[in-house]
Design an enzyme around this catalytic site. Sequence first.
Site, PDB file in Angstrom:
ATOM      1  N   LYS A  71       0.826  -1.219   0.000  1.00 25.53           N
ATOM      2  CA  LYS A  71       0.000   0.000   0.000  1.00 25.53           C
ATOM      3  C   LYS A  71       0.858   1.267   0.000  1.00 25.53           C
ATOM      4  CE  LYS A  71      -3.959  -2.269   2.197  1.00 25.53           C
ATOM      5  NZ  LYS A  71      -3.342  -3.577   2.500  1.00 25.53           N
ATOM      6  N   ARG A  72       1.839   1.310  -0.876  1.00 23.97           N
ATOM      7  CA  ARG A  72       2.715   2.457  -0.962  1.00 23.97           C
ATOM      8  C   ARG A  72       2.014   3.619  -1.673  1.00 23.97           C
ATOM      9  NH1 ARG A  72       5.143  -0.365   2.461  1.00 23.97           N
ATOM     10  NH2 ARG A  72       7.361  -0.878   2.275  1.00 23.97           N
TER      11      ARG A  72
END
Length: 280
Positions: free
Chosen positions: A98-99
């Site tokens: 979930k960058r």
Amino acid sequence: MTLEPFGARLRRAMDERGPLCVGIDPHASLLLEWGLSDDVAGLERFSRTVVEAVADRVAVLKPQSAFFERFGSRGIAVLEKSVQEARAAGALVVMDAKRGDIGSTMAAYAESFLHKDAPLFSDALTVSPYLGYGSLGPAVALARENGTGLFVLALTSNPEGGEVQHAVRADGRDVGATMLAHLAAENAGEEPLGSFGAVVGATLGDLSSYDLDIGGPLLAPGVGAQGATAADLPGVFGDALRNVVPNVSRGVLRHGPDAVALRDAARRFTDEIRAATTVA
């Protein structure tokens, strides 16, 4: 050598192995349930067992990076090995990290997971667009260059997500729908499946007000321990059902550390999901 686009590889894997994605989530409570120590040794045993049990038979494995990162460099080394072994066994790997950031930082995140020479090279990466969809540009570009993909948070199942994702823009469309529209544009003209997917919770109920037919995959957490079942999927995803990749984590992992039990659980979920998502 550039890989065949992620979407094409995913479509083939789903057709051949079924659409199930198994999460690798070695959080402390699961390590304890398995009788393992909450340390790097326990982490390695857990991850290796899951990979050896199911990587040769499910379409997708999705390691949650945070549960490896908490052990520092040794945990990351376990993650590297797990990703490499899973891909060698034929599973596609979606790195659940979930960058999300801007400019050169987003480019560095993308290079960490989507560049073909990266130690953590994965087939796709989960990303957060809430610095603006355009902030994902470096990841989109690198994914196209390397034949990898992205799963963008769009309509997540956590209750807190609504305050952002259901916020209505000046044009009358909410943020979640805006993200879906961006992804449909990325996938335009791609066959048999685009490489830019959305994360859409399987627990959200009727989503008929949204256009989920984005031409790419829909990663759907929530089946199993979170309460959704395979039978719920048609009602949630409608006409986009064929492109749904349901994610099951605890529903499979709770059957460990017995490898046979893990394989049996994955097979049951695969059979149930395949039956529920087969479009006549």
